[in-house]
Design an enzyme around this catalytic site. Structure first.
Site, PDB file in Angstrom:
ATOM      1  N   GLY A   1     -21.219 -59.666  43.432  1.00  0.00           N
ATOM      2  CA  GLY A   1     -21.375 -60.673  42.397  1.00  0.00           C
ATOM      3  C   GLY A   1     -20.224 -60.631  41.421  1.00  0.00           C
ATOM      4  O   GLY A   1     -19.431 -59.695  41.408  1.00  0.00           O
ATOM      5  N   THR A   2     -20.127 -61.662  40.601  1.00  0.00           N
ATOM      6  CA  THR A   2     -19.128 -61.725  39.543  1.00  0.00           C
ATOM      7  C   THR A   2     -19.862 -61.754  38.216  1.00  0.00           C
ATOM      8  O   THR A   2     -20.828 -62.499  38.049  1.00  0.00           O
ATOM      9  CB  THR A   2     -18.265 -62.992  39.690  1.00  0.00           C
ATOM     10  OG1 THR A   2     -17.637 -62.987  40.981  1.00  0.00           O
ATOM     11  CG2 THR A   2     -17.190 -63.041  38.621  1.00  0.00           C
ATOM     12  N   VAL A   3     -19.418 -60.944  37.266  1.00  0.00           N
ATOM     13  CA  VAL A   3     -20.085 -60.856  35.969  1.00  0.00           C
ATOM     14  C   VAL A   3     -19.243 -61.565  34.915  1.00  0.00           C
ATOM     15  O   VAL A   3     -18.054 -61.282  34.772  1.00  0.00           O
ATOM     16  CB  VAL A   3     -20.327 -59.391  35.558  1.00  0.00           C
ATOM     17  CG1 VAL A   3     -21.065 -59.338  34.223  1.00  0.00           C
ATOM     18  CG2 VAL A   3     -21.129 -58.668  36.628  1.00  0.00           C
TER      19      VAL A   3
ATOM     20  N   LYS B   1     -24.545 -62.209  35.633  1.00  0.00           N
ATOM     21  CA  LYS B   1     -24.111 -61.870  36.984  1.00  0.00           C
ATOM     22  C   LYS B   1     -24.408 -63.051  37.905  1.00  0.00           C
ATOM     23  O   LYS B   1     -25.549 -63.511  37.973  1.00  0.00           O
ATOM     24  CB  LYS B   1     -24.821 -60.615  37.488  1.00  0.00           C
ATOM     25  CG  LYS B   1     -24.289 -60.129  38.836  1.00  0.00           C
ATOM     26  CD  LYS B   1     -24.842 -58.754  39.196  1.00  0.00           C
ATOM     27  CE  LYS B   1     -24.260 -58.254  40.506  1.00  0.00           C
ATOM     28  NZ  LYS B   1     -24.750 -56.912  40.861  1.00  0.00           N
TER      29      LYS B   1
ATOM     30  N   ASP C   1     -27.543 -45.005  43.109  1.00  0.00           N
ATOM     31  CA  ASP C   1     -26.140 -45.349  42.889  1.00  0.00           C
ATOM     32  C   ASP C   1     -25.656 -44.854  41.538  1.00  0.00           C
ATOM     33  O   ASP C   1     -24.885 -45.527  40.854  1.00  0.00           O
ATOM     34  CB  ASP C   1     -25.933 -46.861  43.015  1.00  0.00           C
ATOM     35  CG  ASP C   1     -24.481 -47.217  43.354  1.00  0.00           C
ATOM     36  OD1 ASP C   1     -23.728 -46.312  43.763  1.00  0.00           O
ATOM     37  OD2 ASP C   1     -24.102 -48.389  43.206  1.00  0.00           O
TER      38      ASP C   1
END
Length: 319
Positions: A2-4, A23, A125
C-alpha cells in the site's frame, strides 16, 4: 503493498493541524499480488477490533475510518510525527539506546503485544520500522484460537523465529523471539543473526547463539531468555507477558502508570520540518497511481547503447 498519504480534512481542519495517515491500496494490484486483497481486508478487520469498544489501547493504533470504492481500498489511522524506532536509533550519537530508554520503549511494546495476544492475535512483524514514535505500535495480522498454529511464513528474515524457519508451526512465542531481536538491536545497533545472505541468516537463527559484549547484565539476561531456540522454553511461553514483566530488568516499572508518562525519552524536535506547512488544495490519488504504473519518459539517447553514461535526473513525482 500500500501507499500511505499524510492527509487532513479540508472542511473540519483547513489548516491541517490534525493530520492523519491514509493507507491506500489500488485494487488492480489484487490481480498481480497473491492474497493481497485478503491481507488488506484482514488488516482493516484487525484495526476495527482494536478500535471497538472504545477507548482503544494506548499503545496500539485505532481505525479512524475506511473506504471501499471501485478502484481503491483505503483506511485511516492516527499520524505519528516522531517517525519510527529505527529512525530514532540512527539519531543517537552511537546509534544505540541506553538501558533506561530501552526499558521505557520495551515496556510499552510489551503492553501492546500483551493486549494483542489477549485478543488471540499474533503480531508476527515486530521490528523497529513498525514501532511508531508517539503512542502507537504499527499493525500486522493473524488471529489464533483454540490452540491453532500457523504454518505460513510472515516477517522480516532477521527477526524470524527458529520454529518459523523450520516450518514446525508457530504461535504467540514468535513475538517474544522478535522482542528479543528488537532489544538486541536497540542495545548493540545490529541484529544478532544477520548473515551475508538469506540462507546464512536462517542458519544463524537455527544454530547460532546471540553474541554479547562485556559482563552479563539484567538486560543481556532478558535478551538471552527471549532468544531461546526452543519456543516451549522461551521466556513468555508459559505465562505470556506477565512472565516477561516479572524479569529483573523491569524491576521498579510502574505498569499501572505507564500510560500516564507525560515526558517520554524522545520528543519530536520543533526544529524538524513541519510536514503540514505546505497544505495542498487537493490531490487526485488516481493520477498518482497512474504515474506509478507509467514508465518515466526518457529523451532520445545520443548513443545507441543502453549502457550510455548519460542519465536523466528524474524527480520523485515522475515516478
Amino acid at each position: 503493498m500500500g501507499t500511505v498519504f499524510l492527509v487532513h480534512d479540508r472542511a473540519a481542519d483547513p489548516s491541517a493541524r490534525c493530520p492523519f495517515a491514509l493507507k491506500v491500496v489500488e485494487k488492480s494490484s489484487f490481480q498481480t499480488k497473491l492474497d493481497a486483497e485478503r491481507r488488506a481486508r484482514w488488516e482493516i478487520q484487525v484495526l476495527t477490533r482494536l478500535s471497538d469498544p472504545a477507548p482503544a489501547h494506548s499503545f496500539l493504533p485505532t481505525l479512524m475510518g475506511h473506504l471501499d470504492s471501485a478502484g481503491f481500498l483505503a483506511w485511516a489511522v492516527p499520524y505519528c510525527p516522531g517517525g519510527d524506532l529505527n529512525v530514532l536509533r540512527y539519531r543517537q550519537n552511537d546509534r544505540v539506546f541506553s538501558p533506561a530508554v530501552i526499558r521505557f520503549y520495551l515496556a510499552e511494546i510489551l503492553c501492546a503485544l500483551d493486549h494483542l495476544h489477549s485478543m488471540g492475535i499474533v503480531y508476527r512483524d515486530l521490528k523497529p520500522e513498525n514501532v511508531l514514535i508517539q503512542n502507537s505500535v504499527s499493525r500486522r495480522k493473524l488471529s489464533f484460537s483454540n490452540g491453532e498454529r500457523s504454518n505460513s511464513f510472515v516477517g522480516t528474515e532477521e527477526y524470524v523465529a527458529p520454529e518459523v524457519v523450520r516450518g514446525d508451526g508457530h504461535e504467540f512465542a514468535v513475538d517474544w523471539w522478535a522482542l528479543g531481536v528488537l532489544t538486541y538491536e536497540m542495545l548493540y545497533g545490529t541484529t544478532p543473526f544477520k548473515g551475508k545472505n538469506r540462507k546464512e541468516t536462517f542458519r544463524n537463527v537455527l544454530v547460532k547463539e546471540p553474541p554479547f559484549i562485556g559482563k552479563p547484565t539484567a538486560l543481556t539476561d532478558l535478551i538471552g531468555r527471549l532468544l531461546i531456540k526452543d519456543p516451549t522454553r522461551r521466556l513468555g511461553y508459559l505465562k505470556g507477558a506477565s512472565e516477561i514483566k516479572d524479569h529483573v530488568f523491569f524491576r521498579g516499572v510502574r505498569w499501572d502508570l505507564l500510560t500516564e508518562v507525560s515526558r517520554p525519552p524522545f520528543i519530536p524536535s520543533r526544529d524538524e520540518p513541519d510536514l503540514t506547512e505546505k497544505v495542498t488544495a487537493g490531490f487526485d490519488i488516481r493520477e498518482y497511481f497512474q504515474k506509478l504504473r507509467s514508465p518515466p519518459s526518457l529523451p532520445p539517447s545520443p548513443l545507441p547503447s543502453p549502457s550510455s553514461e548519460h542519465h536523466r535526473n528524474l524527480s520523485l513525482a515522475e515516478f
